[in-house]
Design an enzyme around this catalytic site. Structure first.
Site, PDB file in Angstrom:
ATOM      1  N   TYR A  18       0.850  -1.199   0.000  1.00 35.96           N
ATOM      2  CA  TYR A  18       0.000   0.000   0.000  1.00 35.96           C
ATOM      3  C   TYR A  18       0.886   1.250   0.000  1.00 35.96           C
ATOM      4  O   TYR A  18       0.704   2.156  -0.820  1.00 35.96           O
ATOM      5  CB  TYR A  18      -0.923  -0.026   1.220  1.00 35.96           C
ATOM      6  CG  TYR A  18      -1.929   1.108   1.258  1.00 35.96           C
ATOM      7  CD1 TYR A  18      -3.045   1.103   0.434  1.00 35.96           C
ATOM      8  CD2 TYR A  18      -1.757   2.184   2.128  1.00 35.96           C
ATOM      9  CE1 TYR A  18      -3.963   2.147   0.460  1.00 35.96           C
ATOM     10  CE2 TYR A  18      -2.668   3.230   2.163  1.00 35.96           C
ATOM     11  CZ  TYR A  18      -3.775   3.211   1.327  1.00 35.96           C
ATOM     12  OH  TYR A  18      -4.679   4.250   1.362  1.00 35.96           O
ATOM     13  N   LYS A  50       1.268   3.933  -3.092  1.00 32.69           N
ATOM     14  CA  LYS A  50       0.827   5.318  -2.903  1.00 32.69           C
ATOM     15  C   LYS A  50       1.986   6.302  -3.104  1.00 32.69           C
ATOM     16  O   LYS A  50       1.785   7.426  -3.573  1.00 32.69           O
ATOM     17  CB  LYS A  50       0.198   5.486  -1.517  1.00 32.69           C
ATOM     18  CG  LYS A  50      -1.138   4.748  -1.358  1.00 32.69           C
ATOM     19  CD  LYS A  50      -2.179   5.288  -2.326  1.00 32.69           C
ATOM     20  CE  LYS A  50      -3.553   4.710  -2.096  1.00 32.69           C
ATOM     21  NZ  LYS A  50      -4.576   5.277  -2.989  1.00 32.69           N
TER      22      LYS A  50
HETATM   23  P1  NDP Z   1     -13.464   2.453   0.015  1.00 29.20           P
HETATM   24  O1  NDP Z   1     -12.935   1.064   0.147  1.00 29.20           O
HETATM   25  O2  NDP Z   1     -14.515   2.902   0.963  1.00 29.20           O
HETATM   26  O3  NDP Z   1     -14.018   2.669  -1.485  1.00 29.20           O
HETATM   27  C1  NDP Z   1     -13.233   2.296  -2.572  1.00 29.20           C
HETATM   28  C2  NDP Z   1     -14.129   1.978  -3.743  1.00 29.20           C
HETATM   29  O4  NDP Z   1     -13.272   1.595  -4.834  1.00 29.20           O
HETATM   30  C3  NDP Z   1     -15.077   0.812  -3.499  1.00 29.20           C
HETATM   31  O5  NDP Z   1     -16.362   1.080  -4.014  1.00 29.20           O
HETATM   32  C4  NDP Z   1     -14.406  -0.323  -4.265  1.00 29.20           C
HETATM   33  O6  NDP Z   1     -15.313  -1.306  -4.738  1.00 29.20           O
HETATM   34  C5  NDP Z   1     -13.797   0.421  -5.425  1.00 29.20           C
HETATM   35  N1  NDP Z   1     -12.764  -0.350  -6.100  1.00 29.20           N
HETATM   36  C6  NDP Z   1     -11.907  -1.265  -5.578  1.00 29.20           C
HETATM   37  N2  NDP Z   1     -11.151  -1.801  -6.540  1.00 29.20           N
HETATM   38  C7  NDP Z   1     -11.537  -1.219  -7.709  1.00 29.20           C
HETATM   39  C8  NDP Z   1     -11.141  -1.375  -9.055  1.00 29.20           C
HETATM   40  N3  NDP Z   1     -10.203  -2.260  -9.423  1.00 29.20           N
HETATM   41  N4  NDP Z   1     -11.731  -0.604  -9.992  1.00 29.20           N
HETATM   42  C9  NDP Z   1     -12.698   0.273  -9.657  1.00 29.20           C
HETATM   43  N5  NDP Z   1     -13.134   0.451  -8.409  1.00 29.20           N
HETATM   44  C10 NDP Z   1     -12.560  -0.282  -7.434  1.00 29.20           C
HETATM   45  O7  NDP Z   1     -12.184   3.387   0.064  1.00 29.20           O
HETATM   46  P2  NDP Z   1     -12.010   4.922   0.572  1.00 29.20           P
HETATM   47  O8  NDP Z   1     -13.138   5.737   0.092  1.00 29.20           O
HETATM   48  O9  NDP Z   1     -11.670   4.912   2.004  1.00 29.20           O
HETATM   49  O10 NDP Z   1     -10.667   5.304  -0.198  1.00 29.20           O
HETATM   50  C11 NDP Z   1     -10.665   5.930  -1.470  1.00 29.20           C
HETATM   51  C12 NDP Z   1      -9.228   6.266  -1.826  1.00 29.20           C
HETATM   52  O11 NDP Z   1      -8.651   7.071  -0.787  1.00 29.20           O
HETATM   53  C13 NDP Z   1      -8.328   5.030  -1.951  1.00 29.20           C
HETATM   54  O12 NDP Z   1      -7.404   5.214  -2.995  1.00 29.20           O
HETATM   55  C14 NDP Z   1      -7.608   5.002  -0.617  1.00 29.20           C
HETATM   56  O13 NDP Z   1      -6.374   4.328  -0.685  1.00 29.20           O
HETATM   57  C15 NDP Z   1      -7.440   6.486  -0.353  1.00 29.20           C
HETATM   58  N6  NDP Z   1      -7.204   6.795   1.042  1.00 29.20           N
HETATM   59  C16 NDP Z   1      -8.172   6.548   1.986  1.00 29.20           C
HETATM   60  C17 NDP Z   1      -7.936   6.845   3.317  1.00 29.20           C
HETATM   61  C18 NDP Z   1      -8.946   6.576   4.386  1.00 29.20           C
HETATM   62  O14 NDP Z   1      -8.610   6.753   5.570  1.00 29.20           O
HETATM   63  N7  NDP Z   1     -10.173   6.178   4.072  1.00 29.20           N
HETATM   64  C19 NDP Z   1      -6.652   7.440   3.756  1.00 29.20           C
HETATM   65  C20 NDP Z   1      -5.712   7.612   2.685  1.00 29.20           C
HETATM   66  C21 NDP Z   1      -5.993   7.333   1.388  1.00 29.20           C
HETATM   67  P3  NDP Z   1     -15.510  -2.686  -3.882  1.00 29.20           P
HETATM   68  O15 NDP Z   1     -16.074  -2.254  -2.569  1.00 29.20           O
HETATM   69  O16 NDP Z   1     -16.444  -3.493  -4.709  1.00 29.20           O
HETATM   70  O17 NDP Z   1     -14.134  -3.278  -3.753  1.00 29.20           O
END
Ligand code: NDP
Length: 280
Positions: A158, A162
């Site tokens: 991860y 990132k």
């Molecule tokens: P979530 O897991 O809540 O949402 C992510 C979404 O992306 C889900 O709907 C998931 O679908 C979808 N997804 C996963 N794999 C794929 C793919 N191959 N193609 C298209 N869609 C996909 O994540 P967050 O909202 O928490 O995070 C969003 C971004 O922010 C990420 O990049 C994360 O790394 C980053 N981030 C988040 C933090 C946090 O504290 N929440 C902190 C730092 C960074 P499904 O559920 O079906 O897998």
């Protein structure tokens, strides 16, 4: 204020969490938003809730043919694409706790995280540039993480993915500038934003969940989780023309976590910390 009036936007991973909040904020600001995800049911439902300013398309960020299909459709329907948010990302812990430290992580697990978090952003930038070249303008926003700026012993893939997103953002920004395009590319680095991504780590509702929530933000100066809407506000700024002079930049949104090394909320100064930096 309708800061994105007349612009079309594509947001990946928009079925929930930060991506959903960004899609909602963009639509409220006047954009037409393509919500994309691999969770078709939830993505369709969120787009329907947003209403006439949004639609859902399946787009697995790892699939080049998905990127080709969706961006071609947007060009057909709108003639242009102004904003791409590369938000979809995984931690590698979605299916349970597997080893992700540098000594024990399996190569397949390392690759799986990079395929979504890094290959997905590479493809997103590639098709954003190709599409935005038509008008010569656009804003690409890559969601990296606090983990792209520091090492994370238990989540090596991860953190590595990132960090690569952070650097690729700068390469894309320079490439577009070099090409004479007003296509900007910036990264956002959130930390501890309360979304469904955290569920496997926090556990089911109950008193222990509250304790775990507090434990996770113990070292965050603002002592709370951030909200997806707070990240969406930063994305909205980068997407808008107000940020026309910002490219290749990185914005942290982390409750102050990366501001220093030994922050203690007022009244809880540790007696062993003299001048605030003797542990640096
Ligand atoms: P979530 O897991 O809540 O949402 C992510 C979404 O992306 C889900 O709907 C998931 O679908 C979808 N997804 C996963 N794999 C794929 C793919 N191959 N193609 C298209 N869609 C996909 O994540 P967050 O909202 O928490 O995070 C969003 C971004 O922010 C990420 O990049 C994360 O790394 C980053 N981030 C988040 C933090 C946090 O504290 N929440 C902190 C730092 C960074 P499904 O559920 O079906 O897998």
């Amino acid at each position: 204020m309708r800061r994105l009036e007349g612009k079309s936007a594509l947001v990946t991973g928009a079925a929930r969490g930060i991506g959903e909040a960004i899609a909602r904020a963009f639509a409220t600001a006047g954009a037409f938003v393509y919500l994309t995800d691999i969770d078709d049911e939830r993505g369709t439902a969120v787009a329907a809730e947003i209403g006439a300013a949004a639609t859902y398309r399946r787009l697995d960020v790892r699939s080049e043919s998905d990127w080709q299909r969706v961006t071609a459709e947007i060009v057909d329907r709108h003639g242009r694409l102004a904003i791409v948010v590369n938000n979809a990302g995984i931690t590698g812990f979605e299916e349970g706790m597997v080893a992700h430290d540098p000594e024990h992580a399996a190569l397949a697990d390392w690759h799986a995280v990079h395929r979504t978090n890094l290959d997905g952003v590479f493809l997103g930038c590639k098709y954003a540039i190709r599409t935005m070249r038509r008008t010569g303008t656009g804003s690409i926003i890559n969601i990296s993480s606090r983990s792209g700026l520091v090492g994370i012993p238990a989540a090596a893939a991860y953190a590595s993915s990132k960090a690569a997103v952070r650097n690729h953002t700068k390469t894309v920004a320079l490439y577009c500038a070099e090409q004479g395009l007003a296509v900007r590319c910036n990264s956002i680095h959130p930390a501890a934003i309360l979304t469904p991504m955290w569920e496997p780590l926090i556990g089911p509702p109950g008193p222990e969940r509250e304790v775990r929530l507090q434990e996770f933000v113990r070292d965050t100066p603002l002592r709370r989780f951030g909200t997806p809407e707070e990240v969406a506000a930063v994305a909205l700024l980068l997407a808008s023309d107000e940020a026309a002079y910002m490219t290749g930049s990185e914005l942290t949104i982390d409750g102050g976590l990366l501001a220093g090394t030994a922050a203690s909320p007022a009244g809880e100064q540790r007696p062993d910390v003299r001048n605030g930096f003797d542990r640096a």
